[in-house]
Design a protein around this motif. Sequence first.
Motif, PDB file in Angstrom:
ATOM      1  N   LEU B 107      41.198  61.146  56.935  1.00  0.00           N
ATOM      2  CA  LEU B 107      40.551  61.115  58.316  1.00  0.00           C
ATOM      3  C   LEU B 107      40.144  62.531  58.891  1.00  0.00           C
ATOM      4  CD1 LEU B 107      41.511  58.147  60.467  1.00  0.00           C
ATOM      5  CD2 LEU B 107      39.229  58.544  59.417  1.00  0.00           C
ATOM      6  N   GLU B 108      41.294  63.234  59.002  1.00  0.00           N
ATOM      7  CA  GLU B 108      41.232  64.919  59.493  1.00  0.00           C
ATOM      8  C   GLU B 108      40.128  65.687  58.788  1.00  0.00           C
ATOM      9  OE1 GLU B 108      42.548  64.641  62.445  1.00  0.00           O
ATOM     10  OE2 GLU B 108      43.550  62.611  61.983  1.00  0.00           O
ATOM     11  N   PHE B 110      37.218  65.137  58.045  1.00  0.00           N
ATOM     12  CA  PHE B 110      35.809  65.155  58.350  1.00  0.00           C
ATOM     13  C   PHE B 110      35.763  65.541  59.935  1.00  0.00           C
ATOM     14  CE2 PHE B 110      36.017  61.853  55.217  1.00  0.00           C
ATOM     15  CZ  PHE B 110      34.732  62.006  54.271  1.00  0.00           C
ATOM     16  N   LYS B 111      35.390  66.640  59.944  1.00  0.00           N
ATOM     17  CA  LYS B 111      34.982  67.307  61.456  1.00  0.00           C
ATOM     18  C   LYS B 111      33.794  66.590  61.936  1.00  0.00           C
ATOM     19  CE  LYS B 111      38.451  70.176  60.876  1.00  0.00           C
ATOM     20  NZ  LYS B 111      39.799  69.869  61.716  1.00  0.00           N
ATOM     21  N   GLU B 112      32.825  66.479  60.997  1.00  0.00           N
ATOM     22  CA  GLU B 112      31.424  66.045  61.183  1.00  0.00           C
ATOM     23  C   GLU B 112      31.162  64.914  60.239  1.00  0.00           C
ATOM     24  OE1 GLU B 112      28.131  68.076  62.903  1.00  0.00           O
ATOM     25  OE2 GLU B 112      29.503  69.106  64.312  1.00  0.00           O
ATOM     26  N   LEU B 113      30.660  63.644  60.726  1.00  0.00           N
ATOM     27  CA  LEU B 113      30.076  62.710  59.853  1.00  0.00           C
ATOM     28  C   LEU B 113      28.479  62.856  59.645  1.00  0.00           C
ATOM     29  CD1 LEU B 113      32.256  59.570  60.707  1.00  0.00           C
ATOM     30  CD2 LEU B 113      32.521  61.053  58.420  1.00  0.00           C
ATOM     31  N   ASP B 114      28.075  63.100  58.489  1.00  0.00           N
ATOM     32  CA  ASP B 114      26.545  63.023  58.183  1.00  0.00           C
ATOM     33  C   ASP B 114      26.186  62.448  57.118  1.00  0.00           C
ATOM     34  OD1 ASP B 114      24.182  64.297  58.541  1.00  0.00           O
ATOM     35  OD2 ASP B 114      24.538  65.734  57.335  1.00  0.00           O
ATOM     36  N   PHE B 115      26.408  60.954  57.224  1.00  0.00           N
ATOM     37  CA  PHE B 115      26.030  59.846  56.355  1.00  0.00           C
ATOM     38  C   PHE B 115      24.794  59.005  57.109  1.00  0.00           C
ATOM     39  CE2 PHE B 115      30.318  61.308  55.239  1.00  0.00           C
ATOM     40  CZ  PHE B 115      30.152  61.779  53.793  1.00  0.00           C
ATOM     41  N   ASN B 116      23.939  58.718  56.117  1.00  0.00           N
ATOM     42  CA  ASN B 116      22.979  57.841  56.875  1.00  0.00           C
ATOM     43  C   ASN B 116      23.612  56.363  56.620  1.00  0.00           C
ATOM     44  OD1 ASN B 116      22.222  57.269  54.373  1.00  0.00           O
ATOM     45  ND2 ASN B 116      20.607  58.797  54.261  1.00  0.00           N
ATOM     46  N   LEU B 120      26.160  54.903  53.664  1.00  0.00           N
ATOM     47  CA  LEU B 120      27.587  54.163  54.130  1.00  0.00           C
ATOM     48  C   LEU B 120      27.638  52.749  53.657  1.00  0.00           C
ATOM     49  CD1 LEU B 120      27.821  55.022  57.938  1.00  0.00           C
ATOM     50  CD2 LEU B 120      29.405  55.752  56.049  1.00  0.00           C
ATOM     51  N   ILE B 124      30.552  51.378  51.584  1.00  0.00           N
ATOM     52  CA  ILE B 124      31.318  50.083  51.861  1.00  0.00           C
ATOM     53  C   ILE B 124      31.401  49.060  50.673  1.00  0.00           C
ATOM     54  CG2 ILE B 124      31.095  48.177  53.488  1.00  0.00           C
ATOM     55  CD1 ILE B 124      30.133  50.180  55.538  1.00  0.00           C
ATOM     56  N   ARG B 167      39.788  51.880  55.851  1.00  0.00           N
ATOM     57  CA  ARG B 167      39.540  53.188  56.160  1.00  0.00           C
ATOM     58  C   ARG B 167      39.517  54.407  55.262  1.00  0.00           C
ATOM     59  NH1 ARG B 167      41.813  51.996  61.691  1.00  0.00           N
ATOM     60  NH2 ARG B 167      40.028  51.015  62.869  1.00  0.00           N
ATOM     61  N   LEU B 170      37.664  54.474  52.278  1.00  0.00           N
ATOM     62  CA  LEU B 170      36.144  54.578  52.273  1.00  0.00           C
ATOM     63  C   LEU B 170      35.987  55.947  52.555  1.00  0.00           C
ATOM     64  CD1 LEU B 170      33.312  53.149  53.007  1.00  0.00           C
ATOM     65  CD2 LEU B 170      33.960  52.974  55.457  1.00  0.00           C
ATOM     66  N   GLN B 171      36.963  56.594  53.298  1.00  0.00           N
ATOM     67  CA  GLN B 171      36.745  58.178  53.607  1.00  0.00           C
ATOM     68  C   GLN B 171      36.828  58.907  51.976  1.00  0.00           C
ATOM     69  OE1 GLN B 171      39.649  58.314  56.652  1.00  0.00           O
ATOM     70  NE2 GLN B 171      38.508  57.303  57.901  1.00  0.00           N
ATOM     71  N   LEU B 174      33.744  58.566  50.396  1.00  0.00           N
ATOM     72  CA  LEU B 174      32.551  59.242  51.345  1.00  0.00           C
ATOM     73  C   LEU B 174      33.011  60.938  50.958  1.00  0.00           C
ATOM     74  CD1 LEU B 174      32.412  57.649  54.743  1.00  0.00           C
ATOM     75  CD2 LEU B 174      30.694  57.712  53.224  1.00  0.00           C
TER      76      LEU B 174
END
Lengths: 173, 184
Positions: B107-108, B110-116, B120, B124, B167, B170-171, B174
């Motif tokens: 999780l850490e 990802f500083k910013e998520l940039d997925f539409n 996503l 999923i 989670r 998924l990460q 991503l």
Amino acid sequence: MKAEEFDQYVRAQFENEAVAPRAEVEDAVFASLNTATRKRRGIAAAAILLVATSATALWLNAPAPAPAQPDAPAPAPTEVVAPVAVAPAIPEEQPAEGVAPVASTPSDEPERMALDSKETPALDEYVTSAPVAMDEVSSRGLSGVELQETSEPQLQQLEGEKWVLPATVEVKD
Amino acid sequence: MEAADINLIEACKRGKPSAQREVYTRFSPMMFAVALRYTNGRADAEDILQESWIKVFRHIKSFSEHNSFEGWLRRIVVNTAITHYRRNQKHAFQLDVEEVHATPADLEAFKELDFNREELATAIAQLPKGYGLVFNMYVIEGYKHKEIAEQLGIDLNTSKSQLSRARKYLQGILGNMSKRAQKV
């Protein structure tokens, strides 16, 4: 990034999501609804029919109601009032001679039946003997019993039946 | 809820066909999108949508105007999807969700998520089925773990652990998608 932030980000992406389905799906949905509605209506109609059929069958199999009795003017006192009312006052050891033919005994039943038959002579005899019997009862001095003759016995003919009216007996305490 | 919507629902309760058509037209895209997230393809999603609408019109008399109609519809779709999944599953649910997948990313990372939304949704859809169910129900639909456990017939702690694993899984997906995007 924390789990809650990640969840919130994903949730926000899926807000107001919409994808149009094919038009055929709509037709299938409403065809299924119509079929279901027809089935429900069919079941309801069958249920109503079943209830109606059952009710009709019950009504047809029910025993016929007793025929309505003709409206005779107070027939009850005529036949039995004098003997029945007098009987309790008379001791069983001393039966009244004149009362016997009129008394309501099992042997009386054939005479009653004769009222409906064509044996009119027997009926006349029965009718004319009733006042005599009452006189005898009165002459024996039964205590507490007073016979009142309001009028001459009347014969009424109604639909082939003859009735004697009136004969009233009052019982004193 | 607006008065017009209440009148429309009341007309549906009386079985008015034109009102039913209008409700269908308005809410079907939303319901179909929900169904798509719980299935692997449009055909299954269409089956779920059809089944859901029949349930909606059959039970609409039980709907109270004090509640959210859209929320009620979404719940019906999710419940139908779960039933559909159980009916069609070839393997036990527990086997499906107990698989543990190592995730390359955390999780850490990802500083910013940039997925539409599409990205996503694609990620999923790659989750193992059990993970996907729990993730969808908890994160997107807003179910509580207790409700998820009851709906899926699993233990409360299992629901929590599946969500945590989902989670991470998924990460990981991503993260791989992000790396591929950087290479391109």
